[in-house]
Design a protein around this motif. Structure first.
Motif, short mmCIF file in Angstrom:
data_model
loop_
_atom_site.label_atom_id
_atom_site.label_comp_id
_atom_site.label_asym_id
_atom_site.label_seq_id
_atom_site.Cartn_x
_atom_site.Cartn_y
_atom_site.Cartn_z
N ASP A 331 0.85 -1.19 0.00
CA ASP A 331 0.00 0.00 0.00
C ASP A 331 0.89 1.24 0.00
OD1 ASP A 331 -0.99 0.07 3.55
OD2 ASP A 331 0.96 0.09 2.59
N ARG A 332 0.27 2.39 -0.08
CA ARG A 332 1.07 3.62 -0.18
C ARG A 332 1.97 3.78 1.04
NH1 ARG A 332 -1.15 8.75 -2.67
NH2 ARG A 332 -2.98 8.40 -1.40
N ALA A 333 1.44 3.41 2.21
CA ALA A 333 2.24 3.57 3.43
C ALA A 333 3.49 2.71 3.38
CB ALA A 333 1.40 3.21 4.65
N SER A 334 3.41 1.51 2.85
CA SER A 334 4.61 0.67 2.81
C SER A 334 5.60 1.19 1.77
CB SER A 334 4.30 -0.81 2.59
OG SER A 334 3.23 -0.98 1.72
N MET A 335 5.10 1.78 0.67
CA MET A 335 6.02 2.39 -0.29
C MET A 335 6.68 3.60 0.34
SD MET A 335 7.25 1.89 -3.29
CE MET A 335 6.18 0.92 -4.38
N GLU A 336 5.92 4.33 1.11
CA GLU A 336 6.48 5.52 1.76
C GLU A 336 7.57 5.13 2.74
OE1 GLU A 336 3.17 7.57 3.46
OE2 GLU A 336 2.64 8.51 1.54
N CYS A 346 10.89 5.04 -5.82
CA CYS A 346 9.76 4.37 -6.45
C CYS A 346 9.58 4.94 -7.84
CB CYS A 346 8.50 4.58 -5.62
SG CYS A 346 7.04 3.90 -6.42
N PRO A 347 9.55 4.09 -8.86
CA PRO A 347 9.46 4.59 -10.23
C PRO A 347 8.12 5.24 -10.54
CG PRO A 347 9.71 2.21 -10.22
CD PRO A 347 9.65 2.62 -8.81
N LEU A 348 7.11 4.92 -9.74
CA LEU A 348 5.79 5.48 -10.01
C LEU A 348 5.49 6.58 -9.01
CD1 LEU A 348 3.86 2.09 -10.38
CD2 LEU A 348 5.03 3.40 -12.16
N GLY A 349 4.51 7.35 -9.33
CA GLY A 349 4.09 8.39 -8.40
C GLY A 349 3.36 7.76 -7.22
N ALA A 350 2.68 8.60 -6.46
CA ALA A 350 1.95 8.08 -5.30
C ALA A 350 0.63 7.47 -5.77
CB ALA A 350 1.70 9.21 -4.32
N HIS A 351 0.45 6.20 -5.46
CA HIS A 351 -0.81 5.54 -5.73
C HIS A 351 -1.27 4.90 -4.45
CE1 HIS A 351 -0.64 5.93 -10.13
NE2 HIS A 351 0.65 5.87 -9.95
N GLU A 404 10.96 -6.20 -0.96
CA GLU A 404 11.70 -7.04 -0.02
C GLU A 404 12.16 -6.28 1.21
OE1 GLU A 404 14.69 -8.63 -2.71
OE2 GLU A 404 13.85 -10.63 -2.45
N ASN A 405 12.30 -4.97 1.09
CA ASN A 405 12.87 -4.21 2.20
C ASN A 405 11.86 -3.51 3.09
OD1 ASN A 405 15.66 -4.72 1.78
ND2 ASN A 405 15.50 -3.52 -0.08
N VAL A 406 10.59 -3.79 2.91
CA VAL A 406 9.60 -3.10 3.75
C VAL A 406 9.83 -3.43 5.23
CG1 VAL A 406 7.17 -2.73 4.22
CG2 VAL A 406 7.91 -3.14 1.88
N ALA A 407 10.06 -4.71 5.51
CA ALA A 407 10.24 -5.11 6.91
C ALA A 407 11.46 -4.43 7.52
CB ALA A 407 10.37 -6.63 7.01
N VAL A 408 12.53 -4.36 6.75
CA VAL A 408 13.75 -3.72 7.23
C VAL A 408 13.50 -2.23 7.46
CG1 VAL A 408 16.15 -3.23 6.66
CG2 VAL A 408 15.15 -5.40 6.00
N THR A 444 2.82 5.63 14.64
CA THR A 444 3.53 6.37 13.59
C THR A 444 2.96 5.99 12.23
OG1 THR A 444 5.50 6.05 14.93
CG2 THR A 444 5.82 6.97 12.73
N ARG A 445 2.81 4.70 12.03
CA ARG A 445 2.43 4.19 10.72
C ARG A 445 1.61 2.92 10.86
NH1 ARG A 445 6.50 6.13 6.79
NH2 ARG A 445 8.21 6.17 8.28
N VAL A 446 0.66 2.74 9.96
CA VAL A 446 -0.02 1.46 9.83
C VAL A 446 0.14 1.05 8.37
CG1 VAL A 446 -2.24 0.27 9.91
CG2 VAL A 446 -1.71 2.01 11.63
N VAL A 447 0.85 -0.02 8.14
CA VAL A 447 1.08 -0.43 6.75
C VAL A 447 0.56 -1.82 6.49
CG1 VAL A 447 3.22 0.91 6.83
CG2 VAL A 447 3.33 -1.57 6.73
N GLY A 448 0.21 -2.05 5.24
CA GLY A 448 -0.22 -3.39 4.83
C GLY A 448 0.46 -3.75 3.53
N TYR A 449 1.08 -4.92 3.51
CA TYR A 449 1.72 -5.39 2.28
C TYR A 449 1.68 -6.90 2.36
CZ TYR A 449 5.76 -6.11 5.35
OH TYR A 449 6.58 -6.51 6.38
N GLY A 450 1.93 -7.55 1.25
CA GLY A 450 1.97 -9.01 1.37
C GLY A 450 1.73 -9.74 0.08
N HIS A 451 1.43 -11.02 0.26
CA HIS A 451 1.33 -11.93 -0.88
C HIS A 451 -0.13 -11.98 -1.31
CE1 HIS A 451 5.26 -13.09 0.66
NE2 HIS A 451 4.70 -13.36 1.82
#
Lengths: 536, 257
Positions: A331-336, A346-351, A404-408, A444-451
């Motif tokens: 999601d946008r938060a995890s890209m941020e 990020c090659p794309l703008g904010a989505h 791959e680096n969201v967790a880090v 601070t942040r609530v992010v969602g990412y995954g498979h």
């Protein structure tokens, strides 16, 4: 010039690509570096680096025995000097007792669980593991088998003073059959190293995950690790053909078959896949390794509604079919968070949502044609607002790095509450929106990412340091939410100690009863990785 | 060897040989101001830098068959600079050119997707890899008798000339070049953009003109013969020591101190 110019260029490019990742100490805010209870006070882990934590960092994490005061130490013996002498005889010069040497092994990767283990043993062979366990079982000493210590539920570190059995020195590759693709290796082989060894033969591990630079195959098997290409290659229950494990009483169970088909009796190896070291210590495994794809392409797509995400996923499945190898969601938060904390671009703008679609095949032209028609289709039907596609390995790696680096990246925020749950696909993102509403500005942040392909979402909530308010708002609410839609409270991370209280959220009473009976039968004294998986 | 195009007066930014991106700009200075430059960017297809290079068993070269290729990262940087010039309305048209085998057209397509308006492909058969020779820009400048500013990390237009900051061993050097000129791109000139889908789609419709070296009367007979290619020597494993005393003892033993 000592170095060839091309090496200089390549080196410079690597440095260029990575020099934007700052030295953590210079760019972190002061509240972070000062450190308080529960927070991390230094960035001691680089993306593909080692898992060793500095003693200073380890010292700031509360002991699990204090953090969970209701936990009672089991009826186990304590390590005496006599025991140390025996250990020294069993694994000469590989018995560590210095606090400085052990501290890193007492704390888990996320820095939330710290044990008080006094002894670290480093066996090299299955026979040594067998001797260690036979002795521990006889003495009633609890033991924790430990691989790369990259687990995220505190399953790989002691809770009290369990003996730590590190598998790191058992890193030999035993055999590789190129024709059948079957690899036999010891449990302590690091996944990245396995892939390096397989690469010249055109093979790779069936699973891959962000911690590949540190995680070991034994640990992956013990936790039934999922990873980023499970969509295509399946999970370890299918890809592991054989397991050699040492049982609690020291008996070596040799189920190390290399056969793809063997329906002769009960499939015992499955007992060790995903049981988190509680039924036996995996010492070797045979794994079915697929061929490295000749052509890999990655498309990063930006969508602004979740309906679009599902439509795109559907189109990807229909139009890519057999070449589709991964569908990951951010999601946008995890890209941020990767942009802010790791300075990745990020090659794309904010989505609002991003989809990373990977194809793997043997024929680049064939795959490109299919991928291009998919991309044309999703653009035309406005399922996707923007996107980019890459076929060059360097660009493919850069795009994957974002996911791959969201967790880090999240770790730099301070304290991270991690939830890894399987939910119905139609409600995939609802948990994140509901959580965001529930914690409000406390986090601070609530992010969602995954498979996305497996409907497995990683919900992460970050705070500068541990916050009782946020924690209480999250647990058990998140697990109740998941249980209500009949999901899994732990899609791939396992139970460990952090999730054991919620075992019944995703399992019936009779099922858990049978699990306990199996455990009692295989480990009557309960010495293997106690306090994990089952609630009291 | 780059064939020479006769477009009248040229302003050129050329990246060196196989390492840097190549850009030529045409100036219509007689009729227009500097703002109407036409930019020619050389893009080279090279082995992708994330790929592990293997030397052929017969030491005649590196393995290129079946190995992933992509646009030379420095060519990407040059392309990006050209696109930025166009966005700043300093350039009117960007043309991407590549000399190479049929697959070089893929590289030109990438350049088109990044923002080039059209492409030129000069088919050159035979093996070609990144030689790290750092020659193209310099040689072109010499042949055209134009000034050159190499290893550019910053390019600004000032009136009727370009101000270029160059990266040199000792630091940064600022030079002023009148037009036409040759400029080669260095690592920190910019960060190239990814080609996004709408542009990738548009690029499919852009034209790539095809030529052969013979069309320009250029003789491609090599004057250089590669005698052998070898791996660099394997790095020797280090030794771990337990204490400073042991370190000193080992250093003394090996005669280093």
């Amino acid at each position: 010039m000592a170095m060839r110019r091309s090496h200089v260029i390549r080196y410079a490019l690597e440095q260029y690509k990575s020099y934007r990742v700052p030295n953590a100490a210079q760019s972190l805010p002061s509240w972070y570096t000062k450190g308080t209870n529960g927070s991390l006070d230094s960035w001691s882990r680089c993306v593909h680096g080692s898992v060793a934590l500095t003693q200073k960092k380890a010292g700031r994490v509360p002991l699990s025995s204090e953090r969970f005061p209701q936990l009672k130490r089991g009826d186990f013996a304590r390590v005496t000097d006599g025991d140390l002498q025996v250990f020294e005889r069993l694994v000469p010069s590989r018995v560590l007792t210095e606090p400085g040497d052990i501290e890193g092994h007492n704390v888990d990767w996320s820095g939330t669980c710290r044990g008080a283990g006094q002894v670290l043993l480093r066996p090299k062979t299955t026979e040594e593991v067998s001797a260690i366990l036979r002795y521990c079982n006889g003495r009633r000493l609890a033991a924790v088998p430990q691989g790369g210590n990259t687990g995220l539920v505190g399953g790989s570190v002691p809770v009290f003073d369990e003996v730590i059995i590190s598998m790191s020195l058992m890193d030999k590759i035993i055999s590789l059959d190129e024709i059948s693709g079957v690899l036999v290796c010891q449990a302590g082989c690091v996944v990245d190293k396995i892939n390096e060894a397989l690469e010249p033969h055109g093979l790779m591990t069936p699973h891959i995950l962000g911690s590949k630079g540190s995680c070991q195959i034994g640990g992956n098997i013990s936790t039934n690790a999922g990873g980023l290409r499970m969509l295509r290659y399946g999970n370890l229950h299918g890809n592991v053909l054989g397991v050699e494990a040492v049982l609690a009483n020291g008996d070596v169970l040799d189920c190390l078959s290399t056969l793809k088909k063997d329906n002769t009796g009960y499939d015992l190896k499955q007992l060790f896949i995903g049981s988190e070291g509680s039924l036996g210590v995996v010492t070797a495994a045979s794994v079915l390794c697929p061929r490295i794809p000749g052509a890999v392409s990655v498309a990063l797509l930006g969508c602004d509604s979740f309906a679009q995400v599902l439509q795109t996923y559907d189109a990807a499945k229909k139009m890519l079919q057999e070449i589709l190898s991964a569908v990951e969601f951010m999601d946008r938060a995890s890209m941020e968070v990767v942009q802010e904390n790791l300075q990745l671009t990020c090659p794309l703008g904010a989505h609002r949502y991003y989809l990373l679609v990977e194809t793997s095949g043997s024929n680049a032209a064939h795959d490109e044609e299919k991928l291009n028609s998919l991309l044309g289709h999703v653009m035309e039907k406005a399922m996707v607002d923007d996107g980019t596609v890459a076929t060059e390995p360097s660009k493919v790696q850069s795009l994957w790095a974002l996911r791959e680096n969201v967790a880090v990246a999240l770790r730099a925020d301070g304290c991270v509450y991690k939830y890894d749950v399987t939910v119905p696909m139609s409600r995939f993102y609802d948990l994140v929106t509901d959580t965001r509403e529930r914690v409000g500005s406390d986090a601070t942040r609530v992010v969602g990412y995954g498979h996305l392909g497996e409907s497995d979402i990683h919900l992460n909530v970050t705070c500068p340091q541990h916050s009782e308010d946020v924690f209480d708002a999250l647990e058990p609410w998140v697990y109740d939410w998941v249980a209500k839609c009949k999901g899994s409270v732990s899609a791939e991370h396992g139970m460990g100690i952090l999730k054991r209280d919620y075992l019944y959220h995703s399992n019936t009473g009779p099922a858990v009863l049978l699990m306990k009976q199996l455990k009692e039968r295989m480990d009557p004294r309960g010495i293997l990785n106690p306090y994990k998986i089952f609630p009291d | 060897m780059w064939p020479i195009f006769d477009y009248g007066r040229f302003v050129s930014i050329i990246s060196s040989s196989d390492v840097y991106g190549v850009v030529w700009m045409r100036s219509l200075a007689q009729l227009h101001k500097m703002a109407n430059l036409r930019v020619l960017v050389g893009v080279k297809r090279v082995i992708d830098y994330a790929v592990k290079i293997r030397v052929k068993p017969d030491n005649s070269g590196v393995v290129t068959d079946g190995v992933k290729h992509s646009m030379n990262p420095f060519c990407e940087i040059a392309m990006e600079e050209a696109v930025r010039l166009k966005e700043k309305k300093l350039a009117k048209e960007i043309i991407a050119v590549s000399c190479g085998p049929a697959q070089a057209q893929e590289t030109i397509r990438t350049a088109l997707a990044m923002g080039a308006d059209r492409g030129i492909h000069v088919e050159v058969t035979g093996k070609s890899i990144d030689g790290d020779n750092n020659q193209t820009g310099q040689m072109t400048a010499a042949l055209l008798d134009w000034p050159q500013a190499t290893f550019a990390s910053e390019v600004t237009k000032e009136n009727d000339h370009l101000k270029v900051v160059r990266e040199i061993d000792g630091g940064l050097e600022t030079v002023k070049v009148t037009l036409p000129a040759v400029i080669t791109a260095d690592l920190r000139l910019n960060e190239p953009r990814y080609a996004t889908l709408p542009n990738i789609m548009k690029a499919k419709k852009k034209k790539i003109a095809k030529h052969k070296a013979a069309d320009f009367g250029v003789d491609l007979t090599p004057t250089l013969e590669v005698v052998g290619v070898e791996d660099p020597p394997v790095r020797q494993a280090g030794q771990k020591v337990e204490s400073t005393e042991e370190l000193v003892a080992k250093l003394k033993d090996s005669g280093v101190v």
